[in-house]
Design a protein around this motif. Structure first.
Motif, PDB file in Angstrom:
ATOM      1  N   LEU A  52       0.901  -1.173   0.217  1.00 45.85           N
ATOM      2  CA  LEU A  52      -0.198   0.129  -0.042  1.00 45.85           C
ATOM      3  C   LEU A  52       0.921   1.375   0.019  1.00 45.85           C
ATOM      4  N   PRO A  53       0.599   2.248  -1.109  1.00 49.18           N
ATOM      5  CA  PRO A  53       1.578   3.218  -1.175  1.00 49.18           C
ATOM      6  C   PRO A  53       1.195   4.362  -0.151  1.00 49.18           C
ATOM      7  N   LEU A  54       2.250   5.191   0.464  1.00 46.61           N
ATOM      8  CA  LEU A  54       2.032   6.227   1.147  1.00 46.61           C
ATOM      9  C   LEU A  54       2.612   7.391   0.646  1.00 46.61           C
ATOM     10  N   SER A  55       2.214   8.357   0.657  1.00 47.20           N
ATOM     11  CA  SER A  55       2.661   9.811   0.249  1.00 47.20           C
ATOM     12  C   SER A  55       4.118  10.067   0.820  1.00 47.20           C
ATOM     13  N   PRO A  56       4.986  10.741   0.081  1.00 44.49           N
ATOM     14  CA  PRO A  56       6.325  11.295   0.722  1.00 44.49           C
ATOM     15  C   PRO A  56       6.079  11.905   2.071  1.00 44.49           C
ATOM     16  N   ALA A  57       4.853  12.744   2.296  1.00 45.06           N
ATOM     17  CA  ALA A  57       4.596  13.390   3.524  1.00 45.06           C
ATOM     18  C   ALA A  57       4.185  12.642   4.885  1.00 45.06           C
ATOM     19  N   LEU A  58       4.008  11.344   4.193  1.00 46.27           N
ATOM     20  CA  LEU A  58       3.543  10.473   5.417  1.00 46.27           C
ATOM     21  C   LEU A  58       4.917   9.541   5.773  1.00 46.27           C
ATOM     22  N   ALA A  59       5.897   9.827   4.913  1.00 47.93           N
ATOM     23  CA  ALA A  59       7.244   8.870   5.203  1.00 47.93           C
ATOM     24  C   ALA A  59       8.235   9.330   6.142  1.00 47.93           C
ATOM     25  N   GLU A  60       8.031  10.233   6.926  1.00 47.14           N
ATOM     26  CA  GLU A  60       8.948  10.836   7.868  1.00 47.14           C
ATOM     27  C   GLU A  60       8.979  10.295   9.103  1.00 47.14           C
ATOM     28  N   PRO A  61       9.897   9.971   9.952  1.00 52.03           N
ATOM     29  CA  PRO A  61       9.954   9.387  10.961  1.00 52.03           C
ATOM     30  C   PRO A  61       9.010  10.116  11.915  1.00 52.03           C
ATOM     31  N   ALA A  62       8.632   9.412  13.064  1.00 51.35           N
ATOM     32  CA  ALA A  62       7.814   9.703  14.114  1.00 51.35           C
ATOM     33  C   ALA A  62       8.399  10.305  15.175  1.00 51.35           C
ATOM     34  N   ALA A  95     -13.032  -8.811  11.193  1.00 50.33           N
ATOM     35  CA  ALA A  95     -11.937  -8.358  10.775  1.00 50.33           C
ATOM     36  C   ALA A  95     -11.585  -8.313   9.287  1.00 50.33           C
ATOM     37  N   LYS A  96     -11.983  -9.370   8.661  1.00 44.46           N
ATOM     38  CA  LYS A  96     -11.697  -9.614   7.167  1.00 44.46           C
ATOM     39  C   LYS A  96     -12.672  -8.800   6.475  1.00 44.46           C
ATOM     40  N   ALA A  97     -13.829  -8.641   6.987  1.00 45.82           N
ATOM     41  CA  ALA A  97     -14.892  -7.708   6.442  1.00 45.82           C
ATOM     42  C   ALA A  97     -14.322  -6.286   6.391  1.00 45.82           C
ATOM     43  N   TYR A  98     -13.743  -5.891   7.778  1.00 43.46           N
ATOM     44  CA  TYR A  98     -13.279  -4.589   7.830  1.00 43.46           C
ATOM     45  C   TYR A  98     -12.200  -4.314   7.159  1.00 43.46           C
ATOM     46  N   ALA A  99     -11.229  -4.933   6.999  1.00 47.13           N
ATOM     47  CA  ALA A  99      -9.971  -4.808   5.900  1.00 47.13           C
ATOM     48  C   ALA A  99     -10.454  -4.785   4.540  1.00 47.13           C
ATOM     49  N   ALA A 100     -11.398  -5.589   4.188  1.00 50.63           N
ATOM     50  CA  ALA A 100     -11.856  -5.499   2.528  1.00 50.63           C
ATOM     51  C   ALA A 100     -12.589  -4.179   2.281  1.00 50.63           C
ATOM     52  N   ALA A 101     -13.617  -3.836   3.267  1.00 48.33           N
ATOM     53  CA  ALA A 101     -14.271  -2.630   3.287  1.00 48.33           C
ATOM     54  C   ALA A 101     -13.513  -1.241   3.155  1.00 48.33           C
ATOM     55  N   HIS A 102     -12.321  -1.489   3.964  1.00 44.73           N
ATOM     56  CA  HIS A 102     -11.493  -0.047   4.093  1.00 44.73           C
ATOM     57  C   HIS A 102     -10.169  -0.172   3.524  1.00 44.73           C
ATOM     58  N   ALA A 103     -10.173  -1.055   2.482  1.00 44.98           N
ATOM     59  CA  ALA A 103      -8.868  -1.387   1.776  1.00 44.98           C
ATOM     60  C   ALA A 103      -8.196   0.038   1.341  1.00 44.98           C
ATOM     61  N   ARG A 117      -3.931   4.954   5.493  1.00 45.16           N
ATOM     62  CA  ARG A 117      -3.964   6.217   6.582  1.00 45.16           C
ATOM     63  C   ARG A 117      -4.388   5.625   7.811  1.00 45.16           C
ATOM     64  N   HIS A 118      -4.287   4.347   7.878  1.00 44.21           N
ATOM     65  CA  HIS A 118      -4.153   3.776   9.344  1.00 44.21           C
ATOM     66  C   HIS A 118      -2.965   3.857   9.897  1.00 44.21           C
ATOM     67  N   MET A 119      -2.634   4.797  10.948  1.00 41.82           N
ATOM     68  CA  MET A 119      -1.073   5.090  11.505  1.00 41.82           C
ATOM     69  C   MET A 119      -0.690   3.955  12.545  1.00 41.82           C
ATOM     70  N   LEU A 120      -1.820   3.303  13.164  1.00 45.21           N
ATOM     71  CA  LEU A 120      -1.111   2.301  14.233  1.00 45.21           C
ATOM     72  C   LEU A 120      -2.613   1.634  14.614  1.00 45.21           C
ATOM     73  N   ALA A 123      -0.989  -7.387   8.017  1.00 47.51           N
ATOM     74  CA  ALA A 123      -0.818  -7.821   6.808  1.00 47.51           C
ATOM     75  C   ALA A 123      -0.803  -6.819   5.717  1.00 47.51           C
ATOM     76  N   ALA A 124      -1.376  -5.828   5.771  1.00 54.49           N
ATOM     77  CA  ALA A 124      -1.694  -4.657   4.825  1.00 54.49           C
ATOM     78  C   ALA A 124      -0.483  -3.651   5.164  1.00 54.49           C
ATOM     79  N   GLY A 125       0.269  -3.700   6.193  1.00 57.26           N
ATOM     80  CA  GLY A 125       1.125  -2.721   6.255  1.00 57.26           C
ATOM     81  C   GLY A 125       1.010  -1.963   7.539  1.00 57.26           C
ATOM     82  N   VAL A 126      -0.048  -1.931   8.186  1.00 60.90           N
ATOM     83  CA  VAL A 126      -0.522  -1.173   9.372  1.00 60.90           C
ATOM     84  C   VAL A 126       0.488  -1.466  10.341  1.00 60.90           C
ATOM     85  N   PRO A 127       1.116  -0.382  10.961  1.00 63.72           N
ATOM     86  CA  PRO A 127       1.951  -0.743  12.219  1.00 63.72           C
ATOM     87  C   PRO A 127       0.903  -1.078  13.429  1.00 63.72           C
ATOM     88  N   VAL A 128       1.667  -1.747  14.021  1.00 60.63           N
ATOM     89  CA  VAL A 128       0.885  -2.285  15.221  1.00 60.63           C
ATOM     90  C   VAL A 128       1.545  -2.479  16.620  1.00 60.63           C
TER      91      VAL A 128
END
Length: 470
Positions: free
Chosen positions: A18-28, A338-346, A351-354, A410-415
């Motif tokens: 899943l792509p992120l814009s350059p603005a979202l790639a800065e360390p936290a 959980a699977k339905a949520y991930a599909a509906a919000h793909a 933009r899910h930061m954590l 699995a979709a790359g969301v930090p946890v």
């Protein structure tokens, strides 16, 4: 809590696209002002009984919440009303399609060498026995592996018994080692001609409460009934076997499977003041098994994440990002919400930061585990400085986030995982003994404080937790 397996590494790598814009790639980084307010939030949470009051309301006004049952529908209506009454900015539901299954009755007893009653319950998804039940000799196996080593057709006409025992651990890690017996036992026994399966309950108590849980069948293999024995009754069956005479049982199960039906995820938000499009997700599962009232699994989690978000809302200033509470449906029967949520919000997942979930009972949090990109690993120390006064230690960087968080991870969301003390969790898990009196309000307040602080710091951080370029 249902099967708590982790998403495979292959699926994880396949989904990290899943792509992120350059603005979202800065360390936290977390500002000092946020750290100071987190300390105040921690104190407010420890002094609050809101999470306990929410669990009390759910278990008293609704009770058991088997997916697809009237109790499940009542829980969805309860959650919508509760979240609205607590002042969330937005509350809504989303559909989840599920199979329908009813437990029915379960009776068992030995007929030889000595007649003895046995306390059993059907496992979720089991087919019934023939009308009037069945009677057969028992074939004993100490583990699933021993059953799998049995020759083809060696169990023709018999009931297979699998007796692997689960042991107490603080982090519940022995569950993953034993639960394949529950999920795969029927299919393996049927391949070898068995007419039914009995398993030792996947639990750590010595009470006469059998533990239910979901099981599965294999394609092209006969579907045979399967039930769990309470630990004392499993001990009794094994003692009978030591007499060296054939042990025979009568088993009568009456579950029913209906057509597919629908339940709903319940979702609520506290909208962020500066970056409302970026989401910090804290979840729990709303459904439960039907033997108890679902207080520990997972009413406690529902109370924790709902109260944590409400406490953040009540701070002098709204969080920078949106706090989203997701009460997932149908976790117990296969993480279907959980699977339905991930599909509906793909499209929204970048933009899910954590994300994290409270689904390990009501014991105190004792460890923080992260899953951050390498550039953001120093942020774990900032989280720890706010969590350490709660008695929480620092763990590693391989967090799973919780069962329902798997598709997001699995979709790359930090946890993160706020690991709770699960030493006694599997005494109650999936049993009739899972009731409100097992929850210590002070311990639940500590869990709520941990989730509130972690969610708030993630909402206030500057930058992004994902590895650069993702």
């Amino acid at each position: 809590m249902g099967v708590k397996g982790l998403v495979s590494k292959g699926l994880l790598l396949a989904c990290l696209v899943l792509p992120l814009s350059p603005a979202l790639a800065e360390p936290a980084r977390i500002p000092d002002t946020a750290m100071a307010l987190a300390a105040e939030l921690r104190k407010r949470a420890l002094d609050s009984r809101l999470s306990y009051e929410i669990v009390e309301s759910l278990t008293t006004e609704v009770g058991p919440r088997l997916p697809g049952s009237p109790g499940d529908a009542a829980a969805v209506a309860w959650a919508e009303a509760k979240l609205a009454a607590l002042g969330f900015d937005r509350v809504w539901t989303e559909p989840v399609t599920i199979p329908a299954w009813e437990r029915g009755q379960a009776h068992a007893h030995t007929t030889s060498p000595f007649p003895q009653p046995l306390h059993v319950t059907a496992l979720g998804n089991s087919v019934p026995t023939p009308d009037g039940g069945l009677q057969a000799e028992v074939a004993f196996f100490p583990s699933l592996e021993a059953l799998q080593a049995a020759p083809p057709d060696s169990l023709a006409g018999k009931v297979a018994y699998v007796g692997q025992r689960m042991w107490k651990t603080q982090d519940g890690s022995s569950y993953g080692a034993v639960v394949p017996m529950r999920s795969k036992g029927a299919a393996e026994a049927a391949k070898r001609g068995a007419v039914a399966v009995l398993i030792r309950s996947v639990g750590t108590d010595s009470r006469r409460f059998p533990h239910t849980g979901v099981m599965s069948y294999a394609e092209g293999v006969p579907r045979i009934p399967v039930a769990a024995l309470s630990n004392p009754d499993a001990d009794q069956l094994e003692r009978l076997a030591r007499y060296g005479k054939p042990v025979k049982v009568h088993l009568d199960l009456t579950p029913r499977t209906g057509p597919a039906t629908q339940t709903r995820n319940v979702i609520a938000e506290i909208r962020g003041r500066e970056k409302p499009e970026e989401i910090i997700l804290i979840g729990a599962h709303l459904d439960s098994w039907d033997l108890g009232t679902g207080a520990v699994d997972d009413g406690a989690g529902v109370g924790v994440v709902t109260a944590a978000a409400r406490l953040i809302r009540d701070l002098p200033q709204r969080p920078r990002r949106t706090i989203r509470v997701v009460l997932f449906a149908a976790e117990e029967i296969g993480l279907l919400g959980a699977k339905a949520y991930a599909a509906a919000h793909a499209d929204e997942l970048p933009r899910h930061m954590l994300a994290t979930e409270a689904d390990f009972g009501a014991g105190r949090v004792w460890r923080l585990e992260t899953r951050f990109g390498p550039e953001s690993l120093p942020l774990a120390d900032r989280f720890m400085s706010a969590l350490m006064p709660l008695g929480i230690a620092k763990g590693g960087n391989e967090a799973h986030g919780g069962p329902d968080i798997g598709p997001l991870r699995a979709a790359g969301v930090p946890v993160i995982t706020l690991t709770q003390d699960g030493t006694d969790y599997f005494d109650l898990h999936h049993t009739a003994d899972d009731t409100l009196d097992k929850i210590d309000p002070a311990a639940l307040a500590q869990v709520t404080a941990a989730y509130a602080v972690a969610a708030y710091l993630a909402a206030e951080m500057e930058g992004n937790l994902r590895p650069a370029g993702e």
